[in-house]
Design an enzyme around this catalytic site. Structure first.
Site, PDB file in Angstrom:
ATOM      1  N   ASP A 482     -17.586  79.415 -17.533  1.00 18.64           N
ATOM      2  CA  ASP A 482     -18.562  78.330 -17.617  1.00 18.64           C
ATOM      3  C   ASP A 482     -18.193  77.220 -16.655  1.00 18.64           C
ATOM      4  OD1 ASP A 482     -16.576  76.856 -18.829  1.00 18.64           O
ATOM      5  OD2 ASP A 482     -17.466  76.887 -20.818  1.00 18.64           O
ATOM      6  N   ILE A 483     -19.133  76.311 -16.470  1.00 19.68           N
ATOM      7  CA  ILE A 483     -18.973  75.219 -15.497  1.00 19.68           C
ATOM      8  C   ILE A 483     -18.119  74.129 -16.138  1.00 19.68           C
ATOM      9  CG2 ILE A 483     -20.202  73.480 -14.149  1.00 19.68           C
ATOM     10  CD1 ILE A 483     -22.641  75.389 -14.233  1.00 19.68           C
ATOM     11  N   GLU A 525     -24.342  76.760 -20.090  1.00 22.62           N
ATOM     12  CA  GLU A 525     -23.728  76.817 -18.760  1.00 22.62           C
ATOM     13  C   GLU A 525     -22.726  77.964 -18.671  1.00 22.62           C
ATOM     14  OE1 GLU A 525     -20.969  74.004 -21.077  1.00 22.62           O
ATOM     15  OE2 GLU A 525     -23.035  74.710 -21.113  1.00 22.62           O
TER      16      GLU A 525
END
Length: 601
Positions: A482-483, A525
Site C-alpha cells: 500500500d501507499i 490504497e
C-alpha cells in the site's frame, strides 16, 4: 388441330409439374433461412446462461452465500436480462429447488424487477429443475414451446414462451440450476412469415402451435380447435414421422433437432391460393399460345409464345428474390461466413460487414485469423483448424478486433462443408457478437477507478492458482503493498488528487508487469499482485524493482511518494487466507521497519 391440342396439353402438364417443383424449391430456401435464424436464437440463449454459470460473481455468491456477493450476482442477472428484450424471467434455483435470485420483466411496461426473498418459490417439483439437475456441465435443457400461464390461467393476450436451463456446477459439485424464460412470439412471427406460403407450426403430437388464422392456433390448449390430422388428413402421418415431406401442395420440414426437446417442431408450407392460381393462369395462356403456334406453323408466333413462359420464369425469380430479402432479418442478428478448405473467406453476409466495419471486398480472400486480437494467439486458430479438418465441429469464444481496432468478442460455431464424395471442401461459420455480454462480465470484475481487477476477481485467480500448484507442484507468489501515508495525501490535497494518484499508480503497474501477472486493487490504497510461476526470491526482486520505480516517479500534484510491500510464496495445500495473511504480516513488518521497504514472509 389434334397435334396442336396434344402439344398444348403436354406443355401445360409439364409447366404444372415445373410449377410444383419450383414452389418446393422456394419452400426449401425459406426454411433454410428460418433454420439459421432459429439456430442463432437458441445459441444466444445458451450464451446468456453460460455467461452466468461461468461468471466469478455467480460462483463467489454460491460458495460464500454472503449478502454483498448476492448483490453482485443479482446485478449480473439484471444486466444480462436488460441486454436481451426477449428475457421474460431469469432465475437461479439452488440445489434444494428454492429460487434464490429472480429477475422478472413487466409485460406491460418492459421494466425489470428484482423479486424479494419472501416472494421466492420452491421449484423442486418442476420438470425443468428435475431434468436440468441431471445434466452435465455445459449441457442445456429446452422446454417445449408453450403459452405463459400465471396463477393457473393462460395469460391474455396469449404470450408464447420458451425456457432454457443449465446446471450450475463448481469443482464437479452441483449447486443448482439457472433458467431463463424467453418470449417466443417474435420468433413465431418470423418462422410463420412468407409472401408465397401459408405456414403452419406443429409439434410432434400434432398440436397446432401456429395457424395462418391466428384464432386457430394453440390447439393443445383449446379443445375445439383442429389438430394437424384435422387440417391435413391425408398428409398428417407423413408430416409427423418425416424430417422432410413433399406432397401435392404441402411441403413440411422438421426443426426439432435445433431444440433438443420433445416438441419436434414441424414447419408446414402450403402455397397461397393467389400465388398458385396466378402461375397456373399464365401456364394456361402459355399452352394456348403454343397451340396457336403449331396451327399457324409460324416461327414468329413460336418466338412470341416463348415470351410468356419467360415472363412466368421472371415472376418466379421475383418471388424468389422476395424470399431472399427475408434473409435480411437474419443478417441483422447473425454473422455468417463461408471459407474454402484452406480457411480463405469466400463469402460473408451483411451482418458481418455491419458488425466489423469491413466491406465485402476487404474481407474476401482473407483468413479468420487476420481479425485476431493480440490477446488471442495464432496457435489458438491453428488448434481450431486442426480439429475441424478432421470433420469435427468447433464451438467457442474468441477475442478479435473490428476494422477500427476495437475489441470484438465473438462466439463461433464452425462446421465442415462436405461434398458428395464425403470430402471436406470448406467450412461455414456462424458468429454471434457477444461483446456487450463480455463488457458486462468485465465490469463485474474490474475496479471502476483504476481499471485493474477487483478483489472478487483476485480471489478467483488465487483459488485457481493454488489448485494448479497443488496439482502440478508449480510456484506462485503474491505481493501485497500500500501507499505510505496515503491518508496524508488525501488530507493535504483532497480526495480527487488522491484518486488521480491511484490511477497513475495503476498505469505504472500495468506497464511494468508481465502478461502472466495478475494485478488488482485489493481495497483503498492497497494493491495485490499474483506473480505466476515465480518463487519467493525472484518475486522479492520483482517487488523491489517496483518499489524503486514508484519511489522515483513524479506523480501529478504531489510529486514523490513511496510504497511498502509484503511478499509471500504459496505453500502447497495452505488456504488462500493463510497465504494473504502471511503477505499482509510481511507488509506490516515493512511499515514497522520505517516504510518504503520490501519484506519477505
Amino acid at each position: 388441330m389434334i397435334v396442336a391440342l396434344v402439344t398444348s396439353f403436354i406443355n401445360y402438364k409439364i409447366s404444372f409439374v415445373d410449377l410444383d417443383e419450383t414452389l418446393h424449391e422456394i419452400s426449401q430456401s425459406e426454411v433454410s433461412f428460418k433454420r439459421d435464424y432459429l439456430s442463432g436464437y437458441i445459441k444466444s440463449s445458451e450464451i446468456l446462461l453460460s455467461s452466468i454459470v461461468k461468471s466469478d460473481l455467480t460462483k463467489e455468491f454460491v460458495l460464500s452465500n454472503e449478502i454483498n456477493d448476492k448483490i453482485n450476482a443479482t446485478n449480473l442477472f439484471y444486466a444480462l436480462a436488460f441486454s436481451d428484450k426477449d428475457v421474460m424471467q431469469l432465475r437461479y434455483i439452488d440445489r434444494t429447488g428454492k429460487e434464490v435470485i429472480r429477475i422478472d420483466r413487466n409485460s406491460s411496461t418492459d421494466d425489470l424487477h428484482v423479486i424479494s426473498d419472501n416472494n421466492m418459490q420452491d421449484k423442486k417439483e418442476r420438470s425443468y429443475f428435475k431434468e436440468a439437475a441431471t445434466l452435465k456441465e455445459n449441457q442445456y435443457w429446452y422446454s417445449n414451446i408453450d403459452l405463459n400461464v400465471e396463477h393457473g390461467k393462460i395469460e391474455q393476450p396469449l404470450k408464447p414462451t420458451f425456457r432454457v436451463a443449465t446446471p450450475l456446477i463448481i469443482n464437479d459439485q452441483f449447486y443448482g440450476v439457472v433458467v431463463v424464460n424467453l418470449l417466443f412470439g417474435e420468433t413465431i412471427n418470423f418462422l410463420s412469415f412468407s409472401e408465397n406460403f401459408n405456414i403452419y407450426l406443429a409439434n410432434g403430437d400434432g398440436n397446432i402451435i401456429h395457424h395462418p388464422d391466428n384464432s386457430q392456433s394453440w390447439s393443445q390448449y383449446f379443445s375445439n380447435l383442429k389438430k394437424l390430422d384435422g387440417i391435413f388428413p391425408n398428409s398428417a402421418s407423413n408430416i409427423l414421422k418425416s424430417n422432410a415431406f413433399y406432397g401435392e401442395g404441402v411441403y413440411s420440414y422438421s426443426l426439432g433437432d435445433l431444440f433438443g426437446n420433445k416438441d419436434n417442431l414441424k414447419v408446414i408450407f402450403t402455397p397461397k391460393s393467389g400465388v398458385k392460381k396466378t402461375m397456373q393462369n399464365k401456364n394456361i395462356i402459355s399452352a394456348l399460345l403454343i397451340a396457336l403456334t403449331v396451327l399457324a406453323v409460324s416461327f414468329p408466333l413460336s418466338w412470341f409464345a416463348s415470351i410468356i413462359p419467360s415472363r412466368l420464369q421472371s415472376k418466379l425469380s421475383e418471388a424468389y428474390y422476395k424470399i431472399k430479402k427475408n434473409a435480411a432479418v437474419i443478417d441483422k442478428h447473425v454473422m455468417i461466413l463461408s471459407t474454402d478448405r484452406d480457411g480463405v473467406i469466400k463469402q460473408v453476409n451483411m451482418c458481418f460487414g455491419e458488425t466489423t466495419g469491413y466491406s465485402t471486398d476487404e474481407v474476401i480472400g482473407k483468413k479468420q485469423s487476420d481479425f485476431r486480437h493480440s490477446d488471442t494467439s495464432l496457435e489458438t486458430y491453428g488448434d481450431i483448424r486442426e480439429l475441424i479438418l478432421t470433420g469435427n465441429v468447433w464451438e467457442g469464444e474468441l477475442k478479435e478486433i473490428d476494422k477500427e481496432g476495437n475489441d470484438l468478442w465473438v462466439h463461433k460455431f464452425i462446421t465442415p462443408d462436405v461434398n458428395a464424395d464425403g470430402m471436406i471442401n470448406g467450412f461455414t461459420t456462424i458468429v454471434q457478437n457477444i461483446t456487450d455480454k463480455k463488457n458486462i462480465e468485465l465490469l463485474s470484475i474490474t475496479d471502476s477507478l483504476t481499471g485493474l481487477y477487483n478483489r472478487y476477481k483476485l480471489e478467483s485467480v488465487l483459488l485457481s492458482e493454488s489448485s494448479r500448484c497443488d496439482r502440478y507442484k508449480n510456484n506462485f507468489s503474491v505481493i501485497i503493498f500500500d501507499i505510505d501515508f496515503f491518508k496524508k495525501i488525501n488530507d493535504t490535497y483532497g480526495h480527487l488528487v488522491g484518486d488521480d494518484v491511484l490511477i497513475h499508480l495503476a498505469k505504472l503497474l500495468k506497464e511494468n508487469t508481465s502478461i502472466t501477472d495478475v494485478v488488482s486493487r485489493w481495497g483503498g490504497e492497497e494493491f495485490l499482485i499474483v506473480a505466476c510461476n515465480i518463487n519467493l526470491h525472484d518475486t522479492y526482486i520483482f517487488a523491489e524493482k517496483l518499489r524503486i520505480l514508484i519511489e522515483n516517479y513524479n506523480f501529478p500534484s504531489i510529486g514523490k511518494m513511496t510504497i511498502s510491500c509484503g511478499v509471500a510464496q504459496y505453500i502447497n495445500n495452505e488456504s488462500i487466507s493463510e497465504l494473504v495473511s502471511r503477505a499482509d504480516f510481511a507488509l506490516y513488518q515493512a511499515k514497522k521497519m520505517g516504510r518504503n521497504k520490501v519484506v519477505k514472509a
